[in-house]
Enzyme design. Structure first.
Site, PDB file in Angstrom:
ATOM      1  N   GLY A  20       1.004  -1.222  -0.297  1.00  0.00           N
ATOM      2  CA  GLY A  20       0.151  -0.173   0.417  1.00  0.00           C
ATOM      3  C   GLY A  20       1.104   1.399  -0.248  1.00  0.00           C
ATOM      4  N   ASN A  23      -0.878   7.909   1.792  1.00  0.00           N
ATOM      5  CA  ASN A  23      -0.456   8.570   2.762  1.00  0.00           C
ATOM      6  C   ASN A  23       0.496   7.647   3.809  1.00  0.00           C
ATOM      7  OD1 ASN A  23      -0.850  10.620   1.343  1.00  0.00           O
ATOM      8  ND2 ASN A  23      -2.766  11.158   2.412  1.00  0.00           N
ATOM      9  N   GLY A  25       1.589   4.170   3.994  1.00  0.00           N
ATOM     10  CA  GLY A  25       2.482   3.246   3.640  1.00  0.00           C
ATOM     11  C   GLY A  25       4.111   3.934   2.535  1.00  0.00           C
ATOM     12  N   ASP A  44       1.786  -1.263  -4.515  1.00  0.00           N
ATOM     13  CA  ASP A  44       0.653  -1.141  -4.839  1.00  0.00           C
ATOM     14  C   ASP A  44       0.164  -1.540  -6.234  1.00  0.00           C
ATOM     15  OD1 ASP A  44      -0.940   1.825  -3.274  1.00  0.00           O
ATOM     16  OD2 ASP A  44      -1.391   1.130  -5.549  1.00  0.00           O
ATOM     17  N   ARG A  93      -9.883   6.270   6.638  1.00  0.00           N
ATOM     18  CA  ARG A  93     -12.054   6.719   6.960  1.00  0.00           C
ATOM     19  C   ARG A  93     -11.826   8.527   6.508  1.00  0.00           C
ATOM     20  NH1 ARG A  93     -12.711   7.483  13.862  1.00  0.00           N
ATOM     21  NH2 ARG A  93     -10.485   8.243  13.805  1.00  0.00           N
ATOM     22  N   ASN A 106     -11.990  -2.588   3.291  1.00  0.00           N
ATOM     23  CA  ASN A 106     -11.079  -3.495   3.702  1.00  0.00           C
ATOM     24  C   ASN A 106     -10.911  -5.207   3.897  1.00  0.00           C
ATOM     25  OD1 ASN A 106      -9.923  -1.020   3.547  1.00  0.00           O
ATOM     26  ND2 ASN A 106     -10.216  -0.269   5.188  1.00  0.00           N
ATOM     27  N   VAL A 129      -1.557  -2.541  10.199  1.00  0.00           N
ATOM     28  CA  VAL A 129      -1.821  -1.441   9.568  1.00  0.00           C
ATOM     29  C   VAL A 129      -3.372  -1.126   9.837  1.00  0.00           C
ATOM     30  CG1 VAL A 129      -1.348   1.232   9.827  1.00  0.00           C
ATOM     31  CG2 VAL A 129       1.005  -0.820   9.759  1.00  0.00           C
ATOM     32  N   HIS A 186      -8.548  -0.917  18.632  1.00  0.00           N
ATOM     33  CA  HIS A 186      -7.821   0.668  18.031  1.00  0.00           C
ATOM     34  C   HIS A 186      -9.403   1.222  18.128  1.00  0.00           C
ATOM     35  CE1 HIS A 186      -5.760   3.688  16.205  1.00  0.00           C
ATOM     36  NE2 HIS A 186      -5.929   3.161  15.503  1.00  0.00           N
TER      37      HIS A 186
END
Length: 324
Positions: A20, A23, A25, A44, A93, A106, A129, A186
């Protein structure tokens, strides 16, 4: 000695695959190469995107004089032989969204990325992540079949860092003098533990009024949403990338740092068959130990409530991948 005839001895060189190039990654890739933690393969699905980022970072190398290399690719074959794989791929998000709102979008992205990356790097340690973090970590573990100690999620380092930042801003203290601890999923039900938070060894309960502490705790729970609302078109990526980089470094350099991470629990804290944020020791084998801190009955109940929220979404995610 003729310098033209010099042949350097081959040395150990770590390789990290970042799946990925969004931002998080790309920022993680930057952190890893600029700090000389490892060589990076940035992958990617968008043609040209990871290649362009890698080329830009290699140009920066001549300015900042770091030694680690980075390549960009759209092919999983190019990631073969990686020591650590970090999954950052997925949709971020937007303002007003919860992390759980990303579940349907996802699940298949993470499942496919984890399967493909581990097919070419079967001995790698896997860090997830992508949100919703705890659910995606469980999903990645299931679809790869890796030993649980080689799979973990990045969340606790980030949540603890946000609480640390808020305490530092409130007290005007140096962040490096502050220790914090956040357990649980999280999300909105994460469990910051103020009584385990200190400034140069002094409990924050002796430095900050109870009402203010509760405000800092609530701001920590909403830290990601606060940033997303301010940015409007995206979400946090600097702190998440730095948090993941700390985990990667502890693993590759066998630092055995005690860091909070989404870890598989098989009885610890009275929980089984779930990934949840708890303090653990990270070294070259992955999660080398889980530390059980003493919790009050109220704290334990809150942790189990957080776990139940994660568990409900695990079944949904597994069904989505199965149906897909």
């Amino acid at each position: 000695m003729n310098i033209l005839e010099y042949a350097p001895i081959a040395c150990q060189s770590w390789q990290v695959t970042v799946v990925g190039a969004g931002n998080v990654g790309r920022t993680l890739a930057q952190r890893l190469v600029q700090q000389n933690v490892a060589n990076v393969v940035l992958l990617d699905i968008v043609p040209g995107l990871p290649q362009g980022i890698a080329l830009d970072l290699m140009a920066a190398q001549s300015v900042e004089e770091y030694d680690s290399k980075i390549i960009g690719t759209n092919e999983y074959e190019a990631t073969a032989g990686s020591d650590v794989v970090v999954i950052t791929a997925g949709l971020p998000r937007r303002p007003g969204m919860s992390r759980d709102d990303l579940l349907g979008k996802n699940a298949n992205i993470v499942a496919q990325g984890a399967r493909e990356a581990l097919r070419y790097s079967p001995n790698a340690i896997l860090i997830v992540v992508t949100n919703p973090l705890d659910v995606m970590t469980y999903l990645a573990w299931k679809v790869t079949g890796l030993p649980s100690q080689r799979v973990m999620g990045m969340a606790g380092v980030l949540d603890s860092a946000r609480l640390k930042a808020f305490i530092a801003m409130k007290l005007g203290a140096c962040p490096s003098d502050i220790n914090t601890l956040v357990l649980g999923g999280h999300g909105d039900l994460m469990l910051p533990l103020p009584r385990y938070c200190t400034v140069s060894g002094v409990p924050i309960t002796e430095l900050i009024p109870p009402q203010t502490i509760e405000e800092l705790v609530e701001r920590t729970r909403n830290g990601g949403a606060e940033i997303a609302a301010l940015l409007q078109t995206g979400t946090a990526y600097y702190a998440p990338a730095s948090s993941a980089a700390v985990m990667v470094e502890s693993i590759l350099r066998n630092q055995s740092r005690i860091l909070p991470a989404a870890t598989y629990l098989d009885g610890a804290y009275g929980l089984k068959d779930i990934f949840l944020g708890v303090p653990c020791r990270l070294g070259c084998r992955g999660v080398e130990d889980i530390l059980e801190v003493q919790l009050t009955p109220e704290e334990k109940a809150a942790l189990h409530l957080s776990a139940e929220a994660v568990r409900l979404n695990i079944d949904v995610a597994l069904a989505m991948v199965s149906d897909g």
